[in-house]
Design a protein around this motif. Structure first.
Motif, PDB file in Angstrom:
ATOM      1  N   GLU A  56       0.851  -1.186   0.000  1.00  0.00           N
ATOM      2  CA  GLU A  56       0.000   0.000   0.000  1.00  0.00           C
ATOM      3  C   GLU A  56       0.889   1.239   0.000  1.00  0.00           C
ATOM      4  O   GLU A  56       1.785   1.374   0.839  1.00  0.00           O
ATOM      5  CB  GLU A  56      -0.911   0.008   1.229  1.00  0.00           C
ATOM      6  CG  GLU A  56      -1.904   1.127   1.186  1.00  0.00           C
ATOM      7  CD  GLU A  56      -3.038   0.962   2.176  1.00  0.00           C
ATOM      8  OE1 GLU A  56      -3.696   1.975   2.447  1.00  0.00           O
ATOM      9  OE2 GLU A  56      -3.249  -0.148   2.668  1.00  0.00           O
ATOM     10  N   PRO A  57       0.655   2.151  -0.960  1.00  0.00           N
ATOM     11  CA  PRO A  57       1.508   3.340  -1.029  1.00  0.00           C
ATOM     12  C   PRO A  57       1.217   4.291   0.125  1.00  0.00           C
ATOM     13  O   PRO A  57       0.087   4.396   0.601  1.00  0.00           O
ATOM     14  CB  PRO A  57       1.120   3.967  -2.374  1.00  0.00           C
ATOM     15  CG  PRO A  57      -0.286   3.535  -2.594  1.00  0.00           C
ATOM     16  CD  PRO A  57      -0.381   2.154  -1.987  1.00  0.00           C
ATOM     17  N   THR A  58       2.259   4.970   0.553  1.00  0.00           N
ATOM     18  CA  THR A  58       2.121   5.974   1.606  1.00  0.00           C
ATOM     19  C   THR A  58       2.862   7.222   1.155  1.00  0.00           C
ATOM     20  O   THR A  58       3.642   7.195   0.201  1.00  0.00           O
ATOM     21  CB  THR A  58       2.719   5.471   2.933  1.00  0.00           C
ATOM     22  OG1 THR A  58       4.099   5.162   2.737  1.00  0.00           O
ATOM     23  CG2 THR A  58       1.990   4.248   3.460  1.00  0.00           C
ATOM     24  N   ARG A 114       1.574   7.678  -2.430  1.00  0.00           N
ATOM     25  CA  ARG A 114       0.105   7.707  -2.343  1.00  0.00           C
ATOM     26  C   ARG A 114      -0.441   8.967  -3.017  1.00  0.00           C
ATOM     27  O   ARG A 114      -1.388   8.910  -3.792  1.00  0.00           O
ATOM     28  CB  ARG A 114      -0.338   7.632  -0.883  1.00  0.00           C
ATOM     29  CG  ARG A 114      -1.850   7.644  -0.698  1.00  0.00           C
ATOM     30  CD  ARG A 114      -2.204   7.582   0.786  1.00  0.00           C
ATOM     31  NE  ARG A 114      -3.613   7.758   1.018  1.00  0.00           N
ATOM     32  CZ  ARG A 114      -4.479   6.781   1.212  1.00  0.00           C
ATOM     33  NH1 ARG A 114      -4.079   5.532   1.188  1.00  0.00           N
ATOM     34  NH2 ARG A 114      -5.753   7.042   1.422  1.00  0.00           N
ATOM     35  N   ASP A 155      -9.329   5.789   0.031  1.00  0.00           N
ATOM     36  CA  ASP A 155      -8.960   4.446   0.458  1.00  0.00           C
ATOM     37  C   ASP A 155      -9.460   3.391  -0.527  1.00  0.00           C
ATOM     38  O   ASP A 155      -8.758   2.421  -0.824  1.00  0.00           O
ATOM     39  CB  ASP A 155      -9.497   4.147   1.857  1.00  0.00           C
ATOM     40  CG  ASP A 155      -8.782   4.962   2.933  1.00  0.00           C
ATOM     41  OD1 ASP A 155      -7.625   5.368   2.709  1.00  0.00           O
ATOM     42  OD2 ASP A 155      -9.393   5.192   3.993  1.00  0.00           O
ATOM     43  N   ILE A 166      -7.237   3.467  -3.611  1.00  0.00           N
ATOM     44  CA  ILE A 166      -5.965   2.787  -3.376  1.00  0.00           C
ATOM     45  C   ILE A 166      -6.166   1.271  -3.433  1.00  0.00           C
ATOM     46  O   ILE A 166      -5.387   0.550  -4.062  1.00  0.00           O
ATOM     47  CB  ILE A 166      -5.348   3.204  -2.022  1.00  0.00           C
ATOM     48  CG1 ILE A 166      -5.000   4.703  -2.022  1.00  0.00           C
ATOM     49  CG2 ILE A 166      -4.150   2.344  -1.673  1.00  0.00           C
ATOM     50  CD1 ILE A 166      -3.946   5.120  -3.003  1.00  0.00           C
ATOM     51  N   LEU A 224       2.328   2.763  -9.390  1.00  0.00           N
ATOM     52  CA  LEU A 224       2.163   1.733  -8.356  1.00  0.00           C
ATOM     53  C   LEU A 224       2.625   0.350  -8.779  1.00  0.00           C
ATOM     54  O   LEU A 224       3.185  -0.388  -7.987  1.00  0.00           O
ATOM     55  CB  LEU A 224       0.689   1.675  -7.922  1.00  0.00           C
ATOM     56  CG  LEU A 224       0.339   0.728  -6.776  1.00  0.00           C
ATOM     57  CD1 LEU A 224       1.039   1.170  -5.489  1.00  0.00           C
ATOM     58  CD2 LEU A 224      -1.156   0.682  -6.566  1.00  0.00           C
TER      59      LEU A 224
END
Length: 136
Positions: free
Chosen positions: A58-60, A64, A83, A86, A133
């Protein structure tokens, strides 16, 4: 007396054999065998990847933000729920990496009953995901 002892030993042995026959783990631990393996070899030494193997982390932070910006640039409707966007993007990467029908999958994932995704938009989503991603 000898007959009673022999009968008791045989009954105990039968009970013990019955109990070991009930385990399905095959490793003697008594644990049930996994009836739904996550991956299975197709040939000696090969491995069919599980969906979890294909999901990117999960990208942050910056990643993100960049992903959400790329999706918003295609259509702001895709990122109304960040959310969910994502999660959809991560699952779409698994489809892209796994060789599934990426266009129809993107249409289904990012579209709603009120908002249809065109094939061109789906291709743009896939291209954006590959750049942000789904990089390998």
């Amino acid at each position: 007396m000898r007959t009673h002892l022999t009968a008791a030993v045989l009954a105990g042995a039968a009970l013990l054999l019955g109990l070991t026959a009930c385990t399905s783990g095959g490793d003697g631990s008594g644990a049930p065998a996994d009836s739904h393996p996550t991956s299975s070899p197709t040939a000696a030494g090969s491995h069919v990847p599980d969906i979890a193997d294909l999901l990117p982390d999960e990208p942050t932070g910056v990643e993100r933000t960049a992903l959400l910006a790329a999706l918003t640039a295609i259509d702001p409707a895709y990122t109304k729920d960040a959310d969910k966007a994502i999660a959809n993007a991560r699952n779409q990467c698994a489809t892209i990496s796994g060789g599934g029908d990426a266009v129809s999958s993107a249409q289904a994932r990012f579209g709603t009953g009120d908002h249809q995704v065109t094939a061109a938009q789906a291709e743009a989503v896939n291209a954006a995901l590959r750049k942000t991603l789904c990089v390998s």
